[in-house]
Design a protein around this motif. Structure first.
Motif, PDB file in Angstrom:
ATOM      1  N   ARG A  50       0.834  -1.207   0.000  1.00 58.35           N
ATOM      2  CA  ARG A  50       0.000   0.000   0.000  1.00 58.35           C
ATOM      3  C   ARG A  50       0.861   1.246   0.000  1.00 58.35           C
ATOM      4  NH1 ARG A  50      -3.066  -3.025   3.819  1.00 58.35           N
ATOM      5  NH2 ARG A  50      -2.042  -1.894   5.517  1.00 58.35           N
ATOM      6  N   GLY A  51       1.952   1.229   0.774  1.00 64.52           N
ATOM      7  CA  GLY A  51       2.857   2.376   0.824  1.00 64.52           C
ATOM      8  C   GLY A  51       3.522   2.624  -0.517  1.00 64.52           C
ATOM      9  N   LYS A  55       3.111   5.912  -2.951  1.00 62.52           N
ATOM     10  CA  LYS A  55       4.258   6.677  -3.461  1.00 62.52           C
ATOM     11  C   LYS A  55       4.212   6.767  -4.979  1.00 62.52           C
ATOM     12  CE  LYS A  55       7.627   5.750   0.172  1.00 62.52           C
ATOM     13  NZ  LYS A  55       8.895   5.067   0.499  1.00 62.52           N
ATOM     14  N   ALA A  56       3.875   5.666  -5.638  1.00 61.54           N
ATOM     15  CA  ALA A  56       3.800   5.677  -7.102  1.00 61.54           C
ATOM     16  C   ALA A  56       2.692   6.606  -7.579  1.00 61.54           C
ATOM     17  CB  ALA A  56       3.555   4.255  -7.618  1.00 61.54           C
ATOM     18  N   GLU A  57       1.579   6.602  -6.869  1.00 57.02           N
ATOM     19  CA  GLU A  57       0.459   7.488  -7.239  1.00 57.02           C
ATOM     20  C   GLU A  57       0.854   8.948  -7.058  1.00 57.02           C
ATOM     21  OE1 GLU A  57      -3.864   8.156  -5.345  1.00 57.02           O
ATOM     22  OE2 GLU A  57      -3.402   6.072  -5.870  1.00 57.02           O
ATOM     23  N   ARG A  61       1.153  11.895  -9.933  1.00 62.51           N
ATOM     24  CA  ARG A  61       0.501  13.212  -9.843  1.00 62.51           C
ATOM     25  C   ARG A  61       1.504  14.335 -10.032  1.00 62.51           C
ATOM     26  NH1 ARG A  61      -1.830  12.657  -4.496  1.00 62.51           N
ATOM     27  NH2 ARG A  61      -2.800  10.644  -4.742  1.00 62.51           N
ATOM     28  N   GLU A  62       2.684  14.213  -9.415  1.00 58.14           N
ATOM     29  CA  GLU A  62       3.717  15.239  -9.564  1.00 58.14           C
ATOM     30  C   GLU A  62       4.162  15.351 -11.020  1.00 58.14           C
ATOM     31  OE1 GLU A  62       6.926  14.483  -6.884  1.00 58.14           O
ATOM     32  OE2 GLU A  62       5.676  14.769  -5.098  1.00 58.14           O
ATOM     33  N   ASN A  63       4.302  14.215 -11.690  1.00 54.35           N
ATOM     34  CA  ASN A  63       4.691  14.235 -13.105  1.00 54.35           C
ATOM     35  C   ASN A  63       3.614  14.909 -13.943  1.00 54.35           C
ATOM     36  OD1 ASN A  63       7.099  12.978 -12.626  1.00 54.35           O
ATOM     37  ND2 ASN A  63       6.348  10.931 -13.117  1.00 54.35           N
ATOM     38  N   GLU A  64       2.348  14.656 -13.654  1.00 55.12           N
ATOM     39  CA  GLU A  64       1.250  15.291 -14.389  1.00 55.12           C
ATOM     40  C   GLU A  64       1.249  16.798 -14.156  1.00 55.12           C
ATOM     41  OE1 GLU A  64      -2.412  13.462 -13.225  1.00 55.12           O
ATOM     42  OE2 GLU A  64      -1.919  11.551 -14.162  1.00 55.12           O
ATOM     43  N   GLN A  65       1.501  17.216 -12.918  1.00 48.33           N
ATOM     44  CA  GLN A  65       1.528  18.649 -12.608  1.00 48.33           C
ATOM     45  C   GLN A  65       2.681  19.333 -13.317  1.00 48.33           C
ATOM     46  OE1 GLN A  65       1.651  18.833  -8.346  1.00 48.33           O
ATOM     47  NE2 GLN A  65      -0.545  18.437  -8.113  1.00 48.33           N
ATOM     48  N   GLN A  66       3.837  18.674 -13.345  1.00 50.00           N
ATOM     49  CA  GLN A  66       4.995  19.258 -14.037  1.00 50.00           C
ATOM     50  C   GLN A  66       4.754  19.319 -15.532  1.00 50.00           C
ATOM     51  OE1 GLN A  66       8.433  17.010 -12.906  1.00 50.00           O
ATOM     52  NE2 GLN A  66       8.551  17.911 -10.864  1.00 50.00           N
ATOM     53  N   ALA A  67       4.095  18.323 -16.086  1.00 51.41           N
ATOM     54  CA  ALA A  67       3.793  18.327 -17.518  1.00 51.41           C
ATOM     55  C   ALA A  67       2.786  19.413 -17.850  1.00 51.41           C
ATOM     56  CB  ALA A  67       3.276  16.961 -17.948  1.00 51.41           C
TER      57      ALA A  67
END
Length: 70
Positions: A50-51, A55-57, A61-67
């Motif tokens: 679960r952890g 972390k992967a999720e 999200r961070e990659n989507e925000q940066q894109a």
């Protein structure tokens, strides 16, 4: 048979029964401990999974925000 022989035979049988009982009890306790360990290990693996999924999720999200910023 003499009374002394019967006494020693009774003591030997009684002692064997006591040892048998303790071995049986120890085996039962060991099986319970092993079952408990398996459950704890499965729970720890699930928690770790679960952890890692969280972390992967978060990384996705961070990659989507940066894109989106580019």
């Amino acid at each position: 048979m003499s009374p002394g022989t019967l006494t020693w035979l009774a003591i030997a049988v009684g002692g064997a029964l006591v040892v048998w009982h303790h071995v049986s009890r120890t085996k039962h306790i060991s099986e319970e401990m092993l079952r408990s360990y398996r459950e704890a290990l499965a729970e720890a693996r699930a928690k770790k999974a679960r952890g890692q999924a969280a972390k992967a999720e978060e990384a996705a999200r961070e990659n989507e925000q940066q894109a989106a910023k580019k």
